[in-house]
Scaffold this active site. Sequence first.
Site, mmCIF file in Angstrom:
data_model
loop_
_atom_site.group_PDB
_atom_site.id
_atom_site.type_symbol
_atom_site.label_atom_id
_atom_site.label_comp_id
_atom_site.label_asym_id
_atom_site.label_seq_id
_atom_site.Cartn_x
_atom_site.Cartn_y
_atom_site.Cartn_z
ATOM 1 N N LYS A 15 0.832 -1.214 0.000
ATOM 2 C CA LYS A 15 0.000 0.000 0.000
ATOM 3 C C LYS A 15 0.865 1.261 0.000
ATOM 4 C CE LYS A 15 -2.101 -1.209 3.868
ATOM 5 N NZ LYS A 15 -1.610 -2.549 4.210
ATOM 6 N N ARG A 89 -9.470 0.753 8.748
ATOM 7 C CA ARG A 89 -9.103 -0.620 9.058
ATOM 8 C C ARG A 89 -10.202 -1.342 9.824
ATOM 9 N NH1 ARG A 89 -3.214 0.159 8.847
ATOM 10 N NH2 ARG A 89 -2.140 -1.814 9.023
ATOM 11 N N ARG A 173 -0.719 -9.107 13.345
ATOM 12 C CA ARG A 173 -1.218 -8.134 12.369
ATOM 13 C C ARG A 173 -2.128 -8.794 11.345
ATOM 14 N NH1 ARG A 173 4.429 -5.891 10.797
ATOM 15 N NH2 ARG A 173 3.435 -4.679 9.162
#
Length: 220
Positions: A15, A89, A173
């Site tokens: 990203k 997110r 993560r």
Amino acid sequence: MTTNIILLGPPGAGKGTQARRLVEERDLVQLSTGDMLREARTSGTEMGKVVAEVMDKGQLVTDEIVIGLIREKLEDTKAAGFIFDGFPRTLRQADALEDLLSGMGQKIDAVIEMQVDDGALVDRVSGRYTCGNCGEVYHDTTRPSAKEGVCDVCGSTDLRRRADDNAESLKTRLLEYYKKTSPLIGYYYAKQKLRPVDALAEIGKVGHEIAGILGQPVEA
Ligand code: ADP
Ligand code: ZN
């Protein structure tokens, strides 16, 4: 006309790399909550300390904190459009972003879903380093700096590895991504904003695919 783009994908999908290319090619501003939070943690404030601990473990920082950071930036920045990198997110963040933008008379134009397979992520994340001065992103095997220890772009010798770019933190993560972020794929699909790209291809090719989705850059 403004263009607002979200780059969506797991850690290591690329990203940040693609966001930087888009900034160069188009008159857009990159809003990376990861970068903002890394800045906050060096500030020495109470908030910075809490953020550092959460980030190093690979968990998500609270919605309140990141939405607050984005709100401030959107209020302070004039741009032809924004690239949201690492935000939203969570579904709550996505709803908050929609409210913030609509308050400015704007909307999200496209959500680029950067598709990769999980096996590639470990390698991508563990080989990653960035320039502390200009933010250029490198990788030990796929994109090393031309001269070891020196940034190609700005000549700085401050090349760093992130504290959370290790196998243990990556596990958390990824889990956070699948539990909290991947529902956004369905959310934006339903809103007819989702544009999948093959993020396993090499950097230039991914950039090309994104450019094809967004159309020709507007002359500055
Ligand atoms: P990556 O996508 O490679 O994992 P980022 O730099 O985007 O890296 O984010 C690093 C860390 O910062 C995340 O693991 C999380 O702790 C925190 N973070 C960044 N953006 C958000 C967000 N929108 N909401 C909550 N936490 C965030
Ligand atoms: Zn640099």
